[in-house]
Design an enzyme around this catalytic site. Structure first.
Site, PDB file in Angstrom:
ATOM      1  CG  ASN A  14      -1.289   9.105   0.180  1.00  0.00           C
ATOM      2  OD1 ASN A  14      -2.353   9.279   0.967  1.00  0.00           O
ATOM      3  ND2 ASN A  14      -0.878   8.000   0.954  1.00  0.00           N
ATOM      4  CG  HIS A 110      -2.455   1.616   9.052  1.00  0.00           C
ATOM      5  ND1 HIS A 110      -1.213   1.739   9.083  1.00  0.00           N
ATOM      6  CD2 HIS A 110      -3.907   1.305   9.244  1.00  0.00           C
ATOM      7  CE1 HIS A 110      -1.537   0.412   8.841  1.00  0.00           C
ATOM      8  NE2 HIS A 110      -2.482  -0.135   9.081  1.00  0.00           N
ATOM      9  CD  GLU A 148       6.001   8.257  22.715  1.00  0.00           C
ATOM     10  OE1 GLU A 148       5.848   9.125  22.974  1.00  0.00           O
ATOM     11  OE2 GLU A 148       4.794   8.355  23.002  1.00  0.00           O
ATOM     12  CG  ASP A 151       0.444   1.777  12.468  1.00  0.00           C
ATOM     13  OD1 ASP A 151      -0.012   0.643  11.925  1.00  0.00           O
ATOM     14  OD2 ASP A 151       0.179   2.904  11.779  1.00  0.00           O
ATOM     15  CD  GLU A 179     -13.969   4.705  -2.978  1.00  0.00           C
ATOM     16  OE1 GLU A 179     -15.327   4.182  -4.111  1.00  0.00           O
ATOM     17  OE2 GLU A 179     -14.799   4.238  -1.718  1.00  0.00           O
ATOM     18  CB  ALA A 180     -10.530   6.172   2.472  1.00  0.00           C
TER      19      ALA A 180
HETATM   20  C1  GRF Z   1       0.050   2.747   0.128  1.00  0.00           C
HETATM   21  O1  GRF Z   1      -0.299   1.348   0.891  1.00  0.00           O
HETATM   22  C2  GRF Z   1      -0.854   3.977   1.135  1.00  0.00           C
HETATM   23  O2  GRF Z   1      -1.707   3.051   1.074  1.00  0.00           O
HETATM   24  C3  GRF Z   1      -0.435   3.774   2.589  1.00  0.00           C
HETATM   25  O3  GRF Z   1       1.645   3.512   1.918  1.00  0.00           O
HETATM   26  C4  GRF Z   1       1.423   2.980   1.117  1.00  0.00           C
HETATM   27  C5  GRF Z   1       2.421   3.932  -0.036  1.00  0.00           C
HETATM   28  O4  GRF Z   1       1.398   5.336  -0.640  1.00  0.00           O
HETATM   29  N1  GRF Z   1      -0.341   5.108   2.627  1.00  0.00           N
HETATM   30  P1  GRF Z   1       2.379   6.340  -1.129  1.00  0.00           P
HETATM   31  O5  GRF Z   1       1.751   6.221  -2.401  1.00  0.00           O
HETATM   32  O6  GRF Z   1       3.371   6.271  -1.069  1.00  0.00           O
HETATM   33  O7  GRF Z   1       1.624   7.377  -0.578  1.00  0.00           O
END
Ligand code: GRF
Length: 208
Positions: A14, A110, A148, A151, A179-180
């Site tokens: 990410n 998430h 606080e 998620d 994809e997301a």
């Molecule tokens: C993955 O499970 C992703 O779905 C969630 O955190 C985990 C690691 O993501 N957001 P990343 O490759 O370190 O960004």
């Protein structure tokens, strides 16, 4: 220019999507001023180094007390003075004080359609294992402002992803990322950086 700090724990895909988005110009008006990882030696740190982004490891086990870890974390953030903090695969509960110090300025990605498969114990591959166990036909990802709760903050955006016959947790995780997650998070940052989205009165508001 929106100054962002990205908090990571592992692979950093990410983080890479954000780096690539800024480079490609799909994320504008944004600068990553720092990366903070709670783990040393992870790929996220290699990605930061390759992009010449200052990176810091702040590891809970390096501190005798949790409060000391929280202080070190908050002090580093204060030094970086971010406009926005992005939790991108960050698997550590953030200090409650951080939410009050940066109201409406922390977002998280998430890997499910919140409120499904989220909250304590739902992270990483576990989310997709539970989705497959339940037999859902559609899953996806959510970007939300952090409050606080775990998620539970105001949702900014979501994107649905089909669950296919024969999916394993690993295959499904990869599809949800591709994809997301890697679409939603850069989009949310660009929206916030350009004043199209913000948090108002505890809700995520889209301005234009
Ligand atoms: C993955 O499970 C992703 O779905 C969630 O955190 C985990 C690691 O993501 N957001 P990343 O490759 O370190 O960004």
């Amino acid at each position: 220019m929106l100054r962002i700090v990205v908090c990571v724990s592992g692979g950093g895909t990410n983080l890479q999507a954000i780096i690539d988005g800024i480079k490609a110009g799909t994320i504008t008006n944004t600068e990553i001023v720092g990366v903070i990882s709670n783990n040393p030696g992870v790929k996220s740190l290699e990605r930061a180094a390759a992009a010449q982004i200052p990176a810091f490891v702040i590891r809970p086990r390096d501190f005798a007390e949790r409060e000391e870890f929280h202080k070190a974390f908050l002090d580093r953030l204060a030094e970086l003075s971010p406009d926005l903090i992005v939790l991108a695969g960050f698997l550590v509960k953030i200090p409650e004080e951080m939410v009050s110090r940066y109201p409406g300025r922390i977002i998280n990605i998430h890997p499910s359609l919140i409120p499904s498969f989220c909250g304590t114990g739902y992270y990483g591959l576990k989310v997709h294992e539970k989705a497959l166990e339940r037999g859902v036909k559609v899953t996806g990802a959510t970007v939300h402002f952090v409050n606080e709760g775990m998620d539970e903050g105001p949702i900014i955006s979501q994107k649905a992803v089909q669950v296919l016959e024969g999916d394993t947790p690993e295959i499904l995780q990869k599809r949800v990322m591709e994809e997301a997650e890697w679409v939603l998070l850069p989009q949310a940052i660009d929206d916030i950086a350009n004043g199209r989205v913000c948090m108002e009165n505890g809700r995520s508001v889209r301005k234009v």
